[in-house]
Design a protein around this motif. Structure first.
Motif: not given
Length: 224
Positions: A49-56, A68-72, A175-180, A214-217
């Motif tokens: 779900d690109v709307a809820q996913s990003s990299i900080e 800042g952020t960058v989008s998946i 739903k699956m979440t992957i959070s680093s 980086l922090k991947i969500n």
């Protein structure tokens, strides 16, 4: 008095340095690119779900930090019996966003990072030539305390290296979440050399740290 002031200043500087090192995120293990993981025959597909996913992201220099952020862009993952097996996601480098500072500074730095100005296109990510980054899973290993060590090939600016870092994977219904956890990479390994004192020896104190934090969500949903 002057000597006393210098002594106090030196101690304060050392203390600040030790505090900074203590607070710094751990660098991801980095190595040569490896073959992508292959799922077992029985697997379930999840789509990002690109709307809820990003990299900080966070960058460092002597005078402070920027974040800042960058989008998946897109991503697909395969699981087997609820366990992550393989997957890939793309990173839309045109969505680099700066969150600190005022609007004018944000716009200027975003342009600088993207390399959209012709005479500065090679400074950082040169998104016109390299609009997409990618991450492909090469290994998934269980760790203590419910953590998972995730390994994968990170591609940026035409370069590919394997990195490993801890993540938390949760499943709730479809739903699956992957959070680093926050981790760092050495940007120069991906040919992102602007302002690096390990590449250029004439920068003085006008350098930018090689480490990028980086922090991947990622949020993904089961595909029927």
């Amino acid at each position: 008095m002057k000597r006393k002031f210098l002594t106090v200043f030196t101690i304060a500087s050392i203390a600040f340095g030790l505090t900074s090192c203590k607070d710094k995120a751990q660098e991801a293990n980095t190595s040569e690119a490896e073959p992508a993981a292959v799922s077992e025959s029985v697997s379930q597909k999840y789509v990002t779900d690109v709307a809820q996913s990003s990299i900080e992201w966070k960058g460092f220099k002597p005078t402070g930090t920027h974040n800042g952020t960058v989008s998946i862009d897109t991503g697909v993952f395969q699981t087997n019996d609820g366990q992550l097996q393989s997957g890939t996601f793309l990173i839309d480098m045109n969505t680099i966003k700066v969150l600190d500072g005022d609007e004018k500074m944000q716009a200027s730095l975003e342009s600088h990072l993207k390399g959209t100005v012709e005479d500065k296109k090679d400074h950082f990510f040169n998104v016109n030539q390299f609009p997409t980054g990618a991450f492909e899973i090469t290994g998934v290993e269980s760790m203590a305390a419910g953590k998972t060590n995730l390994s994968g090939n990170l591609s940026l600016k035409g370069m590919k290296h394997n990195i490993s870092f801890p993540v938390t994977i949760t499943n709730e219904g479809d739903k699956m979440t992957i959070s680093s956890e926050a981790f760092t990479i050495d940007r120069t390994k991906w040919n992102i050399n602007y302002g690096s004192k390990s590449v250029f020896d004439d920068l003085g104190d006008k350098f930018i740290n090689d480490d990028i934090e980086l922090k991947i969500n990622i949020v993904a949903f089961k595909k029927a």
